[in-house]
Design a protein around this motif. Structure first.
Motif, mmCIF file in Angstrom:
data_model
loop_
_atom_site.group_PDB
_atom_site.id
_atom_site.type_symbol
_atom_site.label_atom_id
_atom_site.label_comp_id
_atom_site.label_asym_id
_atom_site.label_seq_id
_atom_site.Cartn_x
_atom_site.Cartn_y
_atom_site.Cartn_z
ATOM 1 N N GLY A 57 0.823 -1.214 0.000
ATOM 2 C CA GLY A 57 0.000 0.000 0.000
ATOM 3 C C GLY A 57 0.847 1.249 0.000
ATOM 4 N N THR A 58 1.896 1.261 0.814
ATOM 5 C CA THR A 58 2.781 2.417 0.881
ATOM 6 C C THR A 58 3.473 2.667 -0.455
ATOM 7 O OG1 THR A 58 3.164 2.034 3.238
ATOM 8 C CG2 THR A 58 4.767 3.410 2.085
ATOM 9 N N VAL A 59 3.995 1.609 -1.055
ATOM 10 C CA VAL A 59 4.687 1.751 -2.347
ATOM 11 C C VAL A 59 3.717 2.245 -3.414
ATOM 12 C CG1 VAL A 59 5.838 0.462 -4.197
ATOM 13 C CG2 VAL A 59 6.495 0.088 -1.813
ATOM 14 N N SER A 60 2.508 1.684 -3.463
ATOM 15 C CA SER A 60 1.550 2.105 -4.496
ATOM 16 C C SER A 60 1.100 3.547 -4.277
ATOM 17 C CB SER A 60 0.362 1.152 -4.582
ATOM 18 O OG SER A 60 -0.384 1.149 -3.401
ATOM 19 N N LEU A 61 0.889 3.950 -3.033
ATOM 20 C CA LEU A 61 0.483 5.338 -2.757
ATOM 21 C C LEU A 61 1.606 6.320 -3.071
ATOM 22 C CD1 LEU A 61 -1.522 4.692 0.509
ATOM 23 C CD2 LEU A 61 -2.452 5.653 -1.611
ATOM 24 N N PHE A 62 2.834 5.982 -2.690
ATOM 25 C CA PHE A 62 3.962 6.858 -3.030
ATOM 26 C C PHE A 62 4.157 6.933 -4.543
ATOM 27 C CE2 PHE A 62 5.782 6.693 1.383
ATOM 28 C CZ PHE A 62 5.806 8.069 1.564
ATOM 29 N N SER A 63 3.919 5.835 -5.245
ATOM 30 C CA SER A 63 4.032 5.849 -6.705
ATOM 31 C C SER A 63 3.047 6.832 -7.317
ATOM 32 C CB SER A 63 3.782 4.463 -7.285
ATOM 33 O OG SER A 63 4.748 3.566 -6.839
ATOM 34 N N VAL A 64 1.804 6.809 -6.830
ATOM 35 C CA VAL A 64 0.791 7.739 -7.321
ATOM 36 C C VAL A 64 1.227 9.176 -7.062
ATOM 37 C CG1 VAL A 64 -1.552 8.610 -6.873
ATOM 38 C CG2 VAL A 64 -1.165 6.172 -7.166
ATOM 39 N N ILE A 65 1.722 9.435 -5.859
ATOM 40 C CA ILE A 65 2.128 10.793 -5.499
ATOM 41 C C ILE A 65 3.326 11.242 -6.332
ATOM 42 C CG2 ILE A 65 3.090 12.205 -3.631
ATOM 43 C CD1 ILE A 65 1.287 10.510 -1.714
ATOM 44 N N VAL A 66 4.342 10.388 -6.478
ATOM 45 C CA VAL A 66 5.547 10.761 -7.231
ATOM 46 C C VAL A 66 5.229 10.935 -8.714
ATOM 47 C CG1 VAL A 66 7.799 9.898 -7.995
ATOM 48 C CG2 VAL A 66 7.172 9.776 -5.587
ATOM 49 N N LEU A 67 4.466 9.996 -9.303
ATOM 50 C CA LEU A 67 4.109 10.134 -10.715
ATOM 51 C C LEU A 67 3.218 11.353 -10.944
ATOM 52 C CD1 LEU A 67 3.578 6.396 -11.621
ATOM 53 C CD2 LEU A 67 5.375 7.893 -12.471
ATOM 54 N N GLY A 68 2.325 11.610 -10.012
ATOM 55 C CA GLY A 68 1.486 12.803 -10.118
ATOM 56 C C GLY A 68 2.302 14.077 -10.060
ATOM 57 N N ALA A 100 -2.178 -3.825 -6.979
ATOM 58 C CA ALA A 100 -1.524 -3.818 -5.668
ATOM 59 C C ALA A 100 -2.273 -2.914 -4.689
ATOM 60 C CB ALA A 100 -0.071 -3.357 -5.817
ATOM 61 N N PHE A 101 -2.651 -1.737 -5.157
ATOM 62 C CA PHE A 101 -3.356 -0.778 -4.298
ATOM 63 C C PHE A 101 -4.697 -1.342 -3.831
ATOM 64 C CE2 PHE A 101 -6.469 2.768 -4.126
ATOM 65 C CZ PHE A 101 -6.003 3.367 -2.968
ATOM 66 N N TYR A 102 -5.489 -1.876 -4.758
ATOM 67 C CA TYR A 102 -6.787 -2.416 -4.364
ATOM 68 C C TYR A 102 -6.626 -3.671 -3.511
ATOM 69 C CZ TYR A 102 -9.251 1.036 -7.119
ATOM 70 O OH TYR A 102 -9.749 2.230 -7.590
ATOM 71 N N GLY A 103 -5.546 -4.423 -3.720
ATOM 72 C CA GLY A 103 -5.241 -5.547 -2.828
ATOM 73 C C GLY A 103 -4.964 -5.062 -1.420
ATOM 74 N N PHE A 104 -4.174 -3.990 -1.307
ATOM 75 C CA PHE A 104 -3.899 -3.382 -0.005
ATOM 76 C C PHE A 104 -5.201 -2.959 0.679
ATOM 77 C CE2 PHE A 104 -3.747 1.118 1.527
ATOM 78 C CZ PHE A 104 -3.263 0.885 2.807
ATOM 79 N N LEU A 105 -6.081 -2.318 -0.073
ATOM 80 C CA LEU A 105 -7.353 -1.873 0.515
ATOM 81 C C LEU A 105 -8.204 -3.056 0.964
ATOM 82 C CD1 LEU A 105 -8.362 0.969 -1.986
ATOM 83 C CD2 LEU A 105 -7.366 1.229 0.297
ATOM 84 N N ALA A 106 -8.345 -4.050 0.076
ATOM 85 C CA ALA A 106 -9.235 -5.182 0.360
ATOM 86 C C ALA A 106 -8.686 -6.124 1.424
ATOM 87 C CB ALA A 106 -9.510 -5.959 -0.928
ATOM 88 N N PHE A 107 -7.373 -6.366 1.406
ATOM 89 C CA PHE A 107 -6.804 -7.380 2.299
ATOM 90 C C PHE A 107 -6.158 -6.827 3.562
ATOM 91 C CE2 PHE A 107 -6.476 -9.424 -1.997
ATOM 92 C CZ PHE A 107 -7.552 -10.263 -1.801
ATOM 93 N N TRP A 108 -5.936 -5.512 3.611
ATOM 94 C CA TRP A 108 -5.364 -4.944 4.828
ATOM 95 C C TRP A 108 -6.263 -3.876 5.434
ATOM 96 C CZ3 TRP A 108 -3.737 -0.341 6.966
ATOM 97 C CH2 TRP A 108 -3.076 -0.474 8.196
ATOM 98 N N LEU A 109 -6.595 -2.844 4.681
ATOM 99 C CA LEU A 109 -7.336 -1.721 5.248
ATOM 100 C C LEU A 109 -8.731 -2.123 5.708
ATOM 101 C CD1 LEU A 109 -6.801 1.542 5.382
ATOM 102 C CD2 LEU A 109 -8.723 1.521 3.816
ATOM 103 N N ALA A 159 -14.689 -0.141 -8.448
ATOM 104 C CA ALA A 159 -13.733 0.946 -8.691
ATOM 105 C C ALA A 159 -12.517 0.444 -9.468
ATOM 106 C CB ALA A 159 -13.296 1.570 -7.372
ATOM 107 N N PHE A 160 -12.049 -0.754 -9.164
ATOM 108 C CA PHE A 160 -10.884 -1.281 -9.886
ATOM 109 C C PHE A 160 -11.205 -1.522 -11.361
ATOM 110 C CE2 PHE A 160 -8.023 -4.890 -11.088
ATOM 111 C CZ PHE A 160 -6.879 -4.117 -11.202
ATOM 112 N N VAL A 161 -12.376 -2.079 -11.644
ATOM 113 C CA VAL A 161 -12.788 -2.278 -13.041
ATOM 114 C C VAL A 161 -12.884 -0.925 -13.746
ATOM 115 C CG1 VAL A 161 -14.680 -3.057 -14.534
ATOM 116 C CG2 VAL A 161 -13.934 -4.485 -12.616
ATOM 117 N N ALA A 162 -13.459 0.068 -13.063
ATOM 118 C CA ALA A 162 -13.559 1.414 -13.644
ATOM 119 C C ALA A 162 -12.171 2.014 -13.857
ATOM 120 C CB ALA A 162 -14.396 2.314 -12.740
ATOM 121 N N GLN A 163 -11.253 1.755 -12.929
ATOM 122 C CA GLN A 163 -9.890 2.263 -13.085
ATOM 123 C C GLN A 163 -9.212 1.648 -14.310
ATOM 124 O OE1 GLN A 163 -7.416 2.770 -9.627
ATOM 125 N NE2 GLN A 163 -5.611 2.083 -10.749
#
Length: 191
Positions: free
Chosen positions: A8-19, A58-67, A84-88
């Motif tokens: 989750g951390t890696v995927s969120l940082f990726s979104v922030i850095v790429l953004g 990975a992000f949706y896995g983090f949400l579903a399996f951890w958060l 949301a993942f299908v829409a993404q």
């Protein structure tokens, strides 16, 4: 610490850095969406489509399996995340078009609206039904929930009429949402 927290951390940082990369490499034209900046260059589009697909999984896995289990969110949250993942995936692989009438733009816009709606709904589920959230994290998540609603409304107004609002509302919504999830990821449960 769970592997899902790291993912989750890696995927969120990726979104922030790429953004941030997109922000820094493009002129500040607030009437264009993040997607239209990406679609303007084929290599940006391909890279972001792959990142949104693999990183999204990975992000949706983090949400579903951890958060969701960590904060004891209702089961409907996982259904919302699945939609949301299908829409993404639709957003990722259908480039934004500068022509409103194109079918690609309609698919992309509808997919984006579904993802945005899922962000608003899921963060409010977290605020209203989440368990064992530390007071600091709860305050940040509540702020993010309010911000997401405001930004989503502004974004819809931007799509409909006020184009200059699109870019700013997207950046604010995604940025604050991501930061709130990072805080939840690393503050742990409050028991």
């Amino acid at each position: 610490m769970s592997i899902w927290q790291i993912i989750g951390t890696v995927s969120l940082f990726s979104v922030i850095v790429l953004g941030l990369g997109i922000l820094l490499r493009n002129p500040r034209d607030n009437s264009r969406s993040i997607s239209s900046f990406i679609a303007a260059k084929p290599h940006y589009f391909l890279i972001m489509a792959l990142v949104l697909t693999l990183g999204g999984a990975a992000f949706y896995g983090f949400l579903a399996f951890w958060l969701v289990p960590t904060y004891e969110l209702p089961a409907i949250t996982n259904w919302i995340l699945g939609v949301a993942f299908v829409a993404q995936l639709c957003v990722a692989w259908t480039p934004a078009s500068l022509t409103k009438a194109s079918w690609k733009n309609r698919i992309h816009t509808i997919g984006g609206m579904v993802v945005g709606s899922a962000m608003v709904i899921s963060i409010w589920i977290l605020v209203l039904y989440g368990s064992n959230i530390s007071p600091v994290a709860y305050a940040i998540v509540t702020f993010a929930a309010i911000d997401t609603v405001i930004c989503f409304i502004v974004l819809l107004l931007g799509i409909w009429r006020y184009k200059q609002l699109i870019f700013v509302s997207e950046v604010a919504m995604i940025g604050v949402f991501s930061i709130a999830l990072l805080v939840l990821c690393w503050t742990g449960r409050y028991v």
